[in-house]
Design a protein around this motif. Sequence first.
Motif, PDB file in Angstrom:
ATOM      1  N   PHE A 130     -25.357  36.579  19.576  1.00 18.31           N
ATOM      2  CA  PHE A 130     -24.418  36.739  18.461  1.00 18.31           C
ATOM      3  C   PHE A 130     -25.037  37.432  17.247  1.00 18.31           C
ATOM      4  O   PHE A 130     -24.382  38.274  16.621  1.00 18.31           O
ATOM      5  CB  PHE A 130     -23.843  35.382  18.044  1.00 18.31           C
ATOM      6  CG  PHE A 130     -22.987  35.451  16.812  1.00 18.31           C
ATOM      7  CD1 PHE A 130     -21.692  35.945  16.866  1.00 18.31           C
ATOM      8  CD2 PHE A 130     -23.486  35.049  15.575  1.00 18.31           C
ATOM      9  CE1 PHE A 130     -20.915  36.031  15.720  1.00 18.31           C
ATOM     10  CE2 PHE A 130     -22.712  35.128  14.426  1.00 18.31           C
ATOM     11  CZ  PHE A 130     -21.422  35.625  14.503  1.00 18.31           C
ATOM     12  N   ALA A 141     -18.688  36.483  26.488  1.00 18.02           N
ATOM     13  CA  ALA A 141     -17.902  36.473  25.243  1.00 18.02           C
ATOM     14  C   ALA A 141     -18.821  36.502  24.039  1.00 18.02           C
ATOM     15  O   ALA A 141     -19.789  35.736  23.964  1.00 18.02           O
ATOM     16  CB  ALA A 141     -17.017  35.239  25.206  1.00 18.02           C
ATOM     17  N   THR A 178     -19.132  35.311  21.105  1.00 18.09           N
ATOM     18  CA  THR A 178     -18.821  34.253  20.154  1.00 18.09           C
ATOM     19  C   THR A 178     -20.096  33.757  19.496  1.00 18.09           C
ATOM     20  O   THR A 178     -21.206  34.173  19.844  1.00 18.09           O
ATOM     21  CB  THR A 178     -18.125  33.085  20.879  1.00 18.09           C
ATOM     22  OG1 THR A 178     -19.041  32.530  21.845  1.00 18.09           O
ATOM     23  CG2 THR A 178     -16.876  33.568  21.607  1.00 18.09           C
ATOM     24  N   LYS A 179     -19.962  32.829  18.567  1.00 13.64           N
ATOM     25  CA  LYS A 179     -21.136  32.280  17.887  1.00 13.64           C
ATOM     26  C   LYS A 179     -22.018  31.478  18.835  1.00 13.64           C
ATOM     27  O   LYS A 179     -23.192  31.256  18.538  1.00 13.64           O
ATOM     28  CB  LYS A 179     -20.696  31.406  16.715  1.00 13.64           C
ATOM     29  CG  LYS A 179     -20.101  32.188  15.555  1.00 13.64           C
ATOM     30  CD  LYS A 179     -19.776  31.279  14.393  1.00 13.64           C
ATOM     31  CE  LYS A 179     -19.204  32.077  13.224  1.00 13.64           C
ATOM     32  NZ  LYS A 179     -18.866  31.212  12.066  1.00 13.64           N
ATOM     33  N   ASN A 180     -21.459  31.056  19.965  1.00  9.34           N
ATOM     34  CA  ASN A 180     -22.255  30.309  20.932  1.00  9.34           C
ATOM     35  C   ASN A 180     -23.102  31.217  21.805  1.00  9.34           C
ATOM     36  O   ASN A 180     -23.965  30.742  22.544  1.00  9.34           O
ATOM     37  CB  ASN A 180     -21.337  29.464  21.816  1.00  9.34           C
ATOM     38  CG  ASN A 180     -20.601  28.395  21.025  1.00  9.34           C
ATOM     39  OD1 ASN A 180     -21.146  27.835  20.078  1.00  9.34           O
ATOM     40  ND2 ASN A 180     -19.369  28.109  21.400  1.00  9.34           N
ATOM     41  N   ASN A 181     -22.868  32.518  21.740  1.00 11.10           N
ATOM     42  CA  ASN A 181     -23.645  33.482  22.505  1.00 11.10           C
ATOM     43  C   ASN A 181     -25.012  33.665  21.835  1.00 11.10           C
ATOM     44  O   ASN A 181     -25.079  33.947  20.636  1.00 11.10           O
ATOM     45  CB  ASN A 181     -22.898  34.809  22.571  1.00 11.10           C
ATOM     46  CG  ASN A 181     -23.516  35.800  23.533  1.00 11.10           C
ATOM     47  OD1 ASN A 181     -24.735  35.862  23.689  1.00 11.10           O
ATOM     48  ND2 ASN A 181     -22.678  36.607  24.168  1.00 11.10           N
TER      49      ASN A 181
END
Length: 336
Positions: free
Chosen positions: A270, A262, A264-267
């Motif tokens: 990102f 995914a 997301t900002k946690n990737n």
Amino acid sequence: MKKDHLFKNNVDHPVFCPNPSCPYNARDMAASSNWFYSYGMYHTTARGNIHRFVCKHCGKTCSTQTFSLHYWTHSYTDFADLDERFNSCAGYRQIGRALCLSYRVLKNRFLRLSRNYLNLFDSSLAGFTLPEDIAFDGFESYLRSQYFPDNFNIAIGCTSRIPYAFSLSLLRRKGCMTAVQKQNRTVIDAVWRPKKHALIDDCKTIFRDVLSLYMNRPTLSPFTFHTDEKKEYGIALAELPEWRHLHDLHLVQHKTVSSRAARTKNNPLFPVNYFDREIRKNSAAHARETVRGDREVSMSLSRMAITIGYHTFRKPFRITNKTLREGQKSHADMVN
């Protein structure tokens, strides 16, 4: 990172001696001494009187035009306005119609703008200490048609989201094709094919440049490259002797993330996913199903230099629904 006088079109005095062999060619030395004196003026139809100067050390003459973005042009162009239009997904023809400029003039001004951004990056990164980890990935597009795919290899700071370096790799068309399309590719292959291992070699150039910035740290603290699982990235790093040496000292590491994870900002990827989105929505050459794609390698690189320069030095780091205020931090400000 520096961003002063980005679009300063005119100067009232020379900022350094244009003679490369003169000691006052260095901006720092020229700024701290009175190295020139006035040498009269000459008149032009386009800009009126132009003041001239001469270097006291080497005798080299120059004028206010020598240090202008409008050097050797016969018309005025607002480069800040051009930059805004270009990064608002406007194509060359749209900008030309709005400003009543021919493509030849626009091409010249965009090349000047890209070189100005490249010079700004060069001066900003000279002696720069890389303070953050790097996310690295490729942005795939094409030149002229889908038969000539290309890949922009971009290294972006994980915290500041600044693109520190990029290169362009030309690829061979892949994926599902009809029988006719395969025949067309065979005809193209007979004339031109990408250089073997081009992607690996281009990635090695980027990795080497990033490591040189990392080596400017006063103390070599742990550093991480984040990439997806593309095997070429691991091969490129393994072939670099400086990477192997630092890796043996347990100072650097290479972490991979699935491209299916995914976004997301946690990737960890990102920053590159975010910048890919910015390119798609702000650059006419790379918008989905565009008819305004790049047709020349040099212009494609110049366009990307402008996009990266605008993103780094002019675009606010975070945009909210509030009214834009003076002094809002750019991406370059986030590493100061």
